[in-house]
Design a protein around this motif. Structure first.
Motif, short mmCIF file in Angstrom:
data_model
loop_
_atom_site.label_atom_id
_atom_site.label_comp_id
_atom_site.label_asym_id
_atom_site.label_seq_id
_atom_site.Cartn_x
_atom_site.Cartn_y
_atom_site.Cartn_z
N THR A 55 0.88 -1.16 0.00
CA THR A 55 0.00 0.00 0.00
C THR A 55 0.92 1.21 0.00
O THR A 55 1.64 1.45 0.98
CB THR A 55 -0.90 0.01 1.25
N VAL A 57 2.10 4.98 0.17
CA VAL A 57 1.72 6.27 0.74
C VAL A 57 2.91 7.22 0.63
O VAL A 57 4.04 6.80 0.39
CB VAL A 57 1.29 6.13 2.23
N VAL A 91 -5.93 -1.25 9.13
CA VAL A 91 -5.62 -0.38 8.00
C VAL A 91 -6.85 -0.30 7.11
O VAL A 91 -7.39 -1.33 6.69
CB VAL A 91 -4.42 -0.92 7.19
N GLU A 93 -8.25 1.36 3.60
CA GLU A 93 -7.80 1.97 2.35
C GLU A 93 -8.98 2.57 1.61
O GLU A 93 -9.95 1.87 1.31
CB GLU A 93 -7.10 0.93 1.48
N GLU A 96 -7.66 8.08 0.93
CA GLU A 96 -6.49 8.17 1.81
C GLU A 96 -6.37 6.83 2.52
O GLU A 96 -7.28 6.01 2.46
CB GLU A 96 -6.66 9.31 2.82
N VAL A 97 -5.27 6.64 3.21
CA VAL A 97 -5.05 5.39 3.96
C VAL A 97 -5.03 5.74 5.44
O VAL A 97 -4.32 6.66 5.85
CB VAL A 97 -3.73 4.72 3.54
N ARG A 165 -2.20 8.79 -0.22
CA ARG A 165 -1.71 7.76 -1.13
C ARG A 165 -0.62 8.36 -2.00
O ARG A 165 -0.68 9.53 -2.35
CB ARG A 165 -2.83 7.24 -2.01
#
Length: 173
Positions: A55, A57, A91, A93, A96-97, A165
């Motif tokens: 993932t 970022v 987490v 997703e 944004e994360v 992200r």
């Protein structure tokens, strides 16, 4: 042991780049590895479903890892006297994360002050603090264009880290 030493060396180097493409999965797993012994010694049940794929970022891998280590360590320390010791890391997703750290400790005494420099509730014992960890973490996350928040929920404290992200647009801007 080699992986732990590699992580400690990376922490010591203090990466300074904030617009890197960082694999959140790797940063979080490194933080979990560095705190594993502390979590186990404290008798904390860790609930975390590892991410299956990278993932990406915006941020710096080492500094993001420092934020996660600080949040995990604080949660474990806060639960020292709790009858149930459970830390959930989730987490989410979306555009944004968001990484959330939810513990079963006593909660945050003064949520509006928790990110202020030198504010601490750890005044005695081996985990006594200077009150800089969350303040530094706040600055790190802000430097990545993200946000960090602390709040209470029925049953403990909840810290959320929201990160942008990493996209090609960010990489070429």
């Amino acid at each position: 042991m080699a992986r732990i030493i590699q992580n400690l060396r990376a922490f010591a180097r203090q990466d300074q780049q904030t617009d890197d493409r960082v694999d959140l999965r790797r940063a979080l797993e490194s933080a979990l590895e560095l705190t594993r012994a502390h979590v186990q010694e404290a008798g904390v049940e860790l609930v975390h479903a590892p991410l299956e794929a990278p993932t990406w970022v915006r941020g710096g891998e080492v500094r993001l890892g420092q934020v996660f280590v600080n949040l995990i360590t604080n949660a474990v320390d806060a639960m020292a006297d709790a009858p149930e010791k459970r830390l959930e890391i989730l987490v989410l997703e979306a555009d944004e994360v968001t990484v959330s750290f939810r513990d079963t400790g006593p909660g945050i005494e003064m949520p509006d002050k928790v990110f202020d420099p030198f504010y601490t509730t750890k005044t005695q014992g081996p985990s006594a603090g200077m009150g800089l960890g969350l303040s530094i973490s706040y600055g790190i996350v802000q430097s990545f264009g993200g946000q960090i928040r602390g709040s209470n929920y029925q049953g403990g404290a909840l810290f959320t880290v929201t990160l942008e992200r990493h996209t090609q647009d960010v990489a070429t801007a």
